[in-house]
Motif scaffolding. Structure first.
Motif, short mmCIF file in Angstrom:
data_model
loop_
_atom_site.label_atom_id
_atom_site.label_comp_id
_atom_site.label_asym_id
_atom_site.label_seq_id
_atom_site.Cartn_x
_atom_site.Cartn_y
_atom_site.Cartn_z
N LYS A 117 34.23 -13.78 26.12
CA LYS A 117 32.91 -14.37 26.30
C LYS A 117 31.83 -13.29 26.30
O LYS A 117 30.82 -13.42 25.65
CB LYS A 117 32.88 -15.14 27.63
CG LYS A 117 32.23 -16.50 27.49
CD LYS A 117 31.98 -17.16 28.83
CE LYS A 117 33.26 -17.40 29.60
NZ LYS A 117 33.05 -17.73 31.01
N ARG A 118 32.07 -12.23 27.07
CA ARG A 118 31.03 -11.22 27.21
C ARG A 118 31.64 -9.83 27.19
O ARG A 118 31.87 -9.21 28.22
CB ARG A 118 30.30 -11.41 28.56
CG ARG A 118 29.44 -12.64 28.63
CD ARG A 118 28.56 -12.57 29.84
NE ARG A 118 29.32 -12.48 31.08
CZ ARG A 118 28.78 -12.30 32.28
NH1 ARG A 118 27.48 -12.16 32.38
NH2 ARG A 118 29.53 -12.24 33.35
N PRO A 119 31.92 -9.29 26.02
CA PRO A 119 32.48 -7.94 25.98
C PRO A 119 31.47 -6.93 26.51
O PRO A 119 30.26 -7.09 26.30
CB PRO A 119 32.76 -7.70 24.50
CG PRO A 119 31.91 -8.67 23.77
CD PRO A 119 31.72 -9.85 24.67
N ALA A 120 31.96 -5.91 27.21
CA ALA A 120 31.07 -4.93 27.82
C ALA A 120 31.19 -3.57 27.16
O ALA A 120 30.67 -2.59 27.67
CB ALA A 120 31.35 -4.83 29.32
N HIS A 121 31.92 -3.49 26.05
CA HIS A 121 32.01 -2.22 25.33
C HIS A 121 31.73 -2.49 23.85
O HIS A 121 32.24 -3.46 23.30
CB HIS A 121 33.41 -1.61 25.52
CG HIS A 121 33.47 -0.18 25.10
ND1 HIS A 121 33.48 0.22 23.78
CD2 HIS A 121 33.50 0.97 25.82
CE1 HIS A 121 33.52 1.55 23.71
NE2 HIS A 121 33.54 2.02 24.94
N PRO A 122 30.94 -1.64 23.22
CA PRO A 122 30.59 -1.90 21.81
C PRO A 122 31.81 -1.99 20.89
O PRO A 122 31.77 -2.71 19.89
CB PRO A 122 29.73 -0.69 21.43
CG PRO A 122 29.25 -0.13 22.72
CD PRO A 122 30.27 -0.45 23.75
N TYR A 123 32.88 -1.29 21.24
CA TYR A 123 34.07 -1.35 20.40
C TYR A 123 34.70 -2.74 20.47
O TYR A 123 35.02 -3.35 19.45
CB TYR A 123 35.08 -0.29 20.84
CG TYR A 123 36.41 -0.36 20.13
CD1 TYR A 123 36.49 -0.19 18.75
CD2 TYR A 123 37.59 -0.62 20.84
CE1 TYR A 123 37.71 -0.26 18.09
CE2 TYR A 123 38.81 -0.69 20.18
CZ TYR A 123 38.86 -0.50 18.82
OH TYR A 123 40.07 -0.58 18.17
N THR A 124 34.87 -3.25 21.69
CA THR A 124 35.42 -4.60 21.86
C THR A 124 34.53 -5.61 21.15
O THR A 124 35.00 -6.51 20.46
CB THR A 124 35.48 -4.96 23.35
OG1 THR A 124 35.89 -3.84 24.09
CG2 THR A 124 36.43 -6.10 23.59
N LYS A 125 33.24 -5.44 21.35
CA LYS A 125 32.29 -6.37 20.75
C LYS A 125 32.42 -6.34 19.22
O LYS A 125 32.46 -7.39 18.56
CB LYS A 125 30.88 -5.96 21.17
CG LYS A 125 29.87 -7.04 20.98
CD LYS A 125 28.53 -6.63 21.56
CE LYS A 125 27.53 -7.71 21.19
NZ LYS A 125 26.23 -7.50 21.79
N GLY A 126 32.51 -5.12 18.68
CA GLY A 126 32.64 -4.99 17.23
C GLY A 126 33.92 -5.62 16.71
O GLY A 126 33.92 -6.31 15.69
N LEU A 127 35.00 -5.41 17.45
CA LEU A 127 36.28 -6.00 17.04
C LEU A 127 36.19 -7.51 17.00
O LEU A 127 36.61 -8.15 16.04
CB LEU A 127 37.38 -5.62 18.04
CG LEU A 127 38.14 -4.33 17.85
CD1 LEU A 127 39.28 -4.26 18.84
CD2 LEU A 127 38.68 -4.22 16.43
N LEU A 128 35.62 -8.09 18.06
CA LEU A 128 35.51 -9.55 18.12
C LEU A 128 34.65 -10.08 16.99
O LEU A 128 34.94 -11.12 16.40
CB LEU A 128 34.94 -9.98 19.48
CG LEU A 128 35.91 -9.86 20.65
CD1 LEU A 128 35.20 -10.06 21.97
CD2 LEU A 128 37.04 -10.89 20.50
N ASP A 129 33.58 -9.34 16.68
CA ASP A 129 32.69 -9.80 15.63
C ASP A 129 33.29 -9.64 14.24
O ASP A 129 32.83 -10.27 13.29
CB ASP A 129 31.36 -9.03 15.69
CG ASP A 129 30.54 -9.45 16.87
OD1 ASP A 129 30.86 -10.50 17.45
OD2 ASP A 129 29.58 -8.73 17.22
N SER A 130 34.26 -8.75 14.11
CA SER A 130 34.76 -8.48 12.76
C SER A 130 35.91 -9.39 12.37
O SER A 130 36.45 -9.27 11.29
CB SER A 130 35.18 -7.01 12.64
OG SER A 130 36.30 -6.76 13.45
N ILE A 131 36.27 -10.31 13.27
CA ILE A 131 37.35 -11.24 12.92
C ILE A 131 36.74 -12.54 12.40
O ILE A 131 35.91 -13.15 13.06
CB ILE A 131 38.20 -11.55 14.15
CG1 ILE A 131 38.82 -10.27 14.67
CG2 ILE A 131 39.28 -12.57 13.83
CD1 ILE A 131 39.51 -10.45 15.97
N PRO A 132 37.15 -12.95 11.20
CA PRO A 132 36.61 -14.21 10.68
C PRO A 132 37.10 -15.39 11.52
O PRO A 132 38.15 -15.32 12.16
CB PRO A 132 37.13 -14.28 9.25
CG PRO A 132 38.19 -13.26 9.14
CD PRO A 132 38.09 -12.33 10.29
#
Lengths: 378, 352, 319
Positions: free
Chosen positions: B264-279
């Motif tokens: 729901k709310r990633p707190a690290h840019p890497y996690t956030k990037g990973l989540l965003d990069s999955i179709p």
């Protein structure tokens, strides 16, 4: 004797093939070089069959059976589109790729490329086809020759087809290609093991682009890559498609990625096409139980939406393609299976109940009891 | 600002009654490999803990150190070239790194078991499945051949291999991939260990079989109240079964969170990037977000935050200072249980 | 113990890190220089003491074989029976005629050991080259084309494999009255090619299924290009290793045949022949046997060590 055309009737709803009757090799090459309008069929596969014989004996080999890897599939690929093919291991999707690349000889059926059956071509005409249909392989660690430099690998297509680029021009061309796929052109003298997986896959893509092909067949092009690198490669492939007006056949087991990149999707099971349609038709309105089970099993990176979703957990494993079930191949794992499924092979066609309807459920599905069921949305 | 360098201990929704002593506690673990090209720092100070009945998912890409950490816990790291210069692996209150190899061997398989990705190569091809399953009982519990075989059948039944009695004498290659993974699970379960480490247990399997195996694993874990460390690169698999997640990058934990929170709310840019990069499966997106650049070379990890060359938020501070694992809080300062992020700008990342 | 402790894929990550190779490599600009696999192997080799020692030994042996005259002025063929009959070695007289003593006809053993190297090396190298070319070609043919060719060549190698190497060469050589170096070389190669053929066949079969071979086919590459550009460079490593190691065994075979009187005939100098001569004096004059035997052992050992070093460098699985 094995029956090589299980679908005796031609599959309906695939476009008419305009067969080009080339009398001479020149005519054949001309037809292959002719441009195709966007949205017109460029590749038409009809009742394609590939059986691998199982043999016994040391010197004198005796056939004792056959692995029915691909067993009568038909589909079209239109110019400029991406056709996704999904399925589990052993469903025959990689064999389809090899058949389209003429790396394997088809047991039966035709593959029409611009109206010419490539399974019957040879000589110059076949070379012309090979130039126009290229492939990107799954494993970037094994698909590049470790003893060759990157420049040699990407330049090899020009050596095999010298007519494409004059000798003096090749180095520049290779560097251009490196640039196109986002690698530093100065890397030309390095060896594959000096690159990471994502970079290697870019090299593989550059090799595929070298001859200016019209179709690229991608066999699981990102499944061996890290998640954070997958998106880069997918974006690169999408960009290249627009830039070079390519048509893709995108073979993968990752349903999310296939949805993202594909315009149309075909679902394969045990050598047959279970269902085919646009991405919305397949993902949002699947009518084949196998597609539904497959979609519902996909782990979704979102626990909230996950909890609302229905999960269909199939029992058992995929049966052996050497001895597939009679009738519908999915019946042994299907919760809807009845006697009819064991006797009658369901045809890939728009199910009767949806015939004439505008609903997105009205797409080709090879099930006697096709029924719409949304398993993707909570 | 609160800084927690201690392992983030999240009381997971499924954890059992006893929350007192942790089952496994990894503290400041470092692992390096001495190669001819230099020292590869594979693990650089990892802290995590698992309770009985709890599932910890360790998420990371290749080279993140997730598997190396697991191998260090199991004590199956190749040393040399591997080396553990510092750290503690505390299992039931005892530091395993200080134990004799004989003591560790007793724990391995008995108390901590491991499931591998490739079941075919982890099983011995020339011994029948029943023999390999029974071996555990013969060696560790001294049962007779016949008793061991009966136990093997029982185990195969428990992991729902159909016709267990008939198939007990079959060899590994006669089973399908999914069935082999079940056999691996049965083997891991044999001595009813307290902790199971599963390293990419379903990666080699088909989607429909993957679901079956994960379901089985989760169910058995509940039944035996075991701790489970699930090592994976697949954000989807994690979402299904984990209680808490530790995200690893370049040998460090960059974020820990209870499973729902992370997505729901990633707190690290890497996690956030990973989540965003999955179709997404349920809708067709437009462009796909891609984290730029490549995972770091472990021989020369970037200074400061290892993720800084790929990070859209990177500032000078990120290039010079290694961020500690900060306790993550709400805007009003209320601590979020079990949440931590190793980012100088975790506030901006989570609260936008 | 159960297999739970066995690392399989789990160790790949670690292995990749250890190999210092790509999985995790290069953020931003990749490693500095192009590094081919061959160059990497060479770098490893140079650091291997086994290679350095065996390499130097082989270099000396080759030099001796090529120019024995550089190391001694003595004539190996004639001796002064009156003065030197079975003279004991004079170990202080380094590089001098009587360093190793004299044999039963008063010939300098030092000179005979030096001149004997040539025949041993010619036979060893000659057989190795012949079997590598012929066996390699046969193996490649069988491995790549498979089917009928494979069946034919595999059965043929089976037949040859069934013949004991030494016994077979004895039978063959027995048919020749005038046994020159080349006859011996030919006979040994005739019986020895099957080992290389088998190794090559296996390597080619593994390599031909590699994706990069598939990729070359997909581009429309012809058989010649696929075989010599893609398969051969990747399949040659085990062949080189086997060839280096068996070079030593061919030298032994030549000596054994000469010892039995079925090797080099006439006036050819051979360590095997000298060992045979020496056996009659073994009680009182063991040096007549020991020096040629020592030379043989050192030479064979050098090649086997070299083969081991090469294998370590070339076989990525051992790295």
């Amino acid at each position: 004797m094995a029956d090589f055309s299980p679908d005796a009737e031609a599959t309906p709803n695939v476009s008419e093939v305009e067969v080009v009757d080339a009398a001479t090799e020149d005519e054949a090459v001309d037809a292959i070089e002719a441009p195709v309008e966007r949205g017109e069929p460029i590749l038409q596969v009809r009742n394609l069959v590939k059986h691998f014989p199982l043999t016994q004996g040391i010197l004198i080999k005796r056939q004792i059976g056959a692995v029915k890897a691909v067993d009568g599939i038909s589909f079209d690929l239109y110019q400029g589109e991406t056709l996704g093919i999904v399925g589990e291991s052993g469903c025959g999707k990689s064999t389809v790729a090899k058949l389209l690349m003429t790396l394997e000889t088809a047991t039966a059926g035709e593959v029409f490329y611009k109206g010419q059956d490539i399974t019957r071509l040879s000589g110059r005409a076949l070379r012309a086809v090979r130039r126009n249909i290229q492939m990107v392989f799954q494993d970037p660690y094994t698909s590049l020759n470790p003893r060759m430099t990157v420049g040699d690998i990407i330049g090899e297509p020009f050596e095999i087809h010298p007519e494409v680029a004059p000798k003096g021009d090749r180095r520049r061309k290779v560097q251009e290609l490196l640039d196109v796929v986002g690698l530093n052109p100065e890397y030309i003298n390095r060896y594959p093991h000096q690159f990471s997986g994502g970079q290697r896959q870019r090299i593989g893509i550059a090799r595929g682009l070298a001859l200016n092909p019209e179709i690229i067949i991608c066999d699981e092009p990102v499944s061996a890559l890290d998640v954070s690198v997958q998106a880069q490669v997918i974006n690169l492939m999408e960009g290249l498609q627009d830039e070079f007006n390519l048509s893709y056949i995108f073979i993968a087991h990752d349903l999310s990625i296939v949805r993202h990149i594909s315009d149309r999707v075909g679902v394969m099971y045990l050598g047959k096409m279970a269902e085919i349609g646009t991405d919305t038709e397949i993902y949002d309105h699947p009518t084949h139980p196998y597609t539904q089970a497959l979609l519902s099993a996909v782990p979704v990176p979102d626990p909230e939406s996950r909890e609302g979703r229905e999960r269909i957990i199939l029992t058992g494993d995929v049966p052996s393609p050497a001895n597939p079930p009679s009738g519908c191949r999915f019946r042994t794992r299907c919760w809807k299976a009845e006697d009819r499924c064991a006797k009658e092979i369901p045809l890939l066609a728009i199910p009767e109940r949806f015939a004439g309807s505008d609903s997105p459920a009205a797409h080709e599905s090879a099930c006697h009891f096709a029924e719409e069921k949304d398993v993707v949305h909570a | 600002m609160t800084i927690t360098d201690m392992p983030a201990n999240v009381p997971g929704p499924r954890s059992g009654e006893d929350n007192g002593g942790k089952l496994l506690d990894v503290r400041d673990l470092h692992v390096e490999f001495h190669t001819r090209d230099g020292v590869a720092k594979a693990v650089n100070g990892v802290n995590y803990s698992v309770d009985a009945g709890e599932t910890l998912a360790v998420l990371g890409e290749s080279g993140s150190g997730k598997s190396v950490t697991a191998q260090a816990i199991m004590g199956i790291l190749d040393m040399p070239p591997g080396k553990i210069p510092q750290g503690e692996i505390i299992f039931r209150g005892q530091d395993m790194l200080k134990m004799s190899s004989e003591e560790r061997r007793k724990i391995r398989g008995n108390k901590i078991a491991m499931i591998f990705q490739d079941a075919l190569s982890a099983l011995n091809p020339v011994l029948s499945v029943g023999y390999q399953l029974g071996e555990m009982f013969r060696v560790h519990e001294g049962l007779s051949k016949k008793e061991a075989k009966a136990k093997a059948v029982e185990l195969m039944d428990r992991v729902r291999i159909p016709a267990a009695k008939e198939r007990v004498s079959d060899y590994p290659h006669q089973f399908s991939g999914g069935m082999r993974q079940r056999i691996m699970i049965a083997m891991a379960l044999a001595l009813e260990p307290d902790l199971i480490i599963a390293d990419e247990p379903t990666t080699a399997l088909d989607v429909t079989v993957q679901a079956q195996v994960m379901e089985l694993l989760a169910e058995l874990q509940r039944e035996y109240n075991m701790g489970l460390i699930l090592i994976t690169h697949d954000l989807g698999v994690v979402a299904d079964v984990a209680d808490k997640i530790a995200v690893m990058y370049a040998g460090r934990i960059v974020e820990t969170a209870p499973v729902h929170e992370l997505y729901k709310r990633p707190a690290h840019p890497y996690t956030k990037g990973l989540l965003d990069s999955i179709p997404r499966l349920d809708q067709k997106g437009q462009g796909l977000f891609a984290i730029k650049g490549l995972p770091p070379n472990l021989l020369k990890i970037p200074s400061g935050c290892a993720f800084n060359p790929r990070c859209p938020m990177a500032q000078d501070e990120c290039r010079s200072e290694i961020p500690a694992l900060h306790q993550v809080t709400e805007r009003d300062g209320a601590e979020l249980a079990g949440r931590a992020s190793a980012c100088h700008f975790w506030k901006e990342t989570i609260h936008g | 113990m159960p297999d739970l402790t066995k690392t399989s894929s789990a160790s790949e990550e670690a292995a990749a890190i250890v190999a210092g190779t790509p999985v995790t490599s290069d953020a931003g600009p990749a490693p500095e220089k192009p590094r081919s696999l061959g160059a990497d192997a060479w770098r490893d080799l140079r650091r291997n003491p086994l290679f350095v020692v065996s390499g130097l030994l082989i270099l000396v042996i080759l030099l001796v074989a090529a120019f024995p005259g550089l190391f001694t002025g003595a004539n190996p063929d004639t001796g002064d029976q009156a003065n030197h009959f079975l003279g004991k070695p004079n170990l202080g007289h380094v590089f001098q005629e009587d360093w190793f003593g004299y044999d039963g006809t008063g010939r300098s053993l030092y000179a005979r050991v030096l001149y004997g190297a040539r025949n041993s090396i010619i036979v060893g190298l000659g057989v190795t080259i012949l079997v590598t070319i012929f066996g390699g070609l046969m193996g490649m043919l069988a491995g790549y084309f498979g089917g009928f060719w494979d069946s034919l060549i595999s059965r043929l190698t089976d037949v040859f494999f069934g013949i004991p190497f030494l016994l077979g060469s004895m039978v063959v050589l027995n048919a020749f009255t005038h046994r020159t170096v080349w006859v011996v070389t030919g006979a040994l190669a005739f019986l020895g090619w099957t080992q290389i053929a088998r190794v090559m066949r296996g390597a080619v079969i593994t390599t031909k299924h590699a994706d990069y071979v598939m990729a070359a086919k997909a581009l429309g590459a012809g058989t010649k290009r696929i075989l010599f550009r893609h398969i051969l460079p990747n399949a040659i490593a085990p062949v080189i290793v086997v060839a280096t190691i068996s070079l030593g065994t061919y030298i032994v075979a030549e000596s054994t045949l000469s010892y039995l009187g079925l090797g080099l005939g006439g006036d050819s100098i051979s360590w095997g022949g000298d060992i045979s001569d020496g056996t009659q004096f073994i009680r009182n004059y063991p040096h007549v046997l020991l020096f040629p035997a020592g030379a043989l052992s050192i030479t064979v050992l050098a090649f086997i060590m070299m083969g081991d070093a090469v294998r370590e460098a070339l076989d990525p699985k051992l790295r």
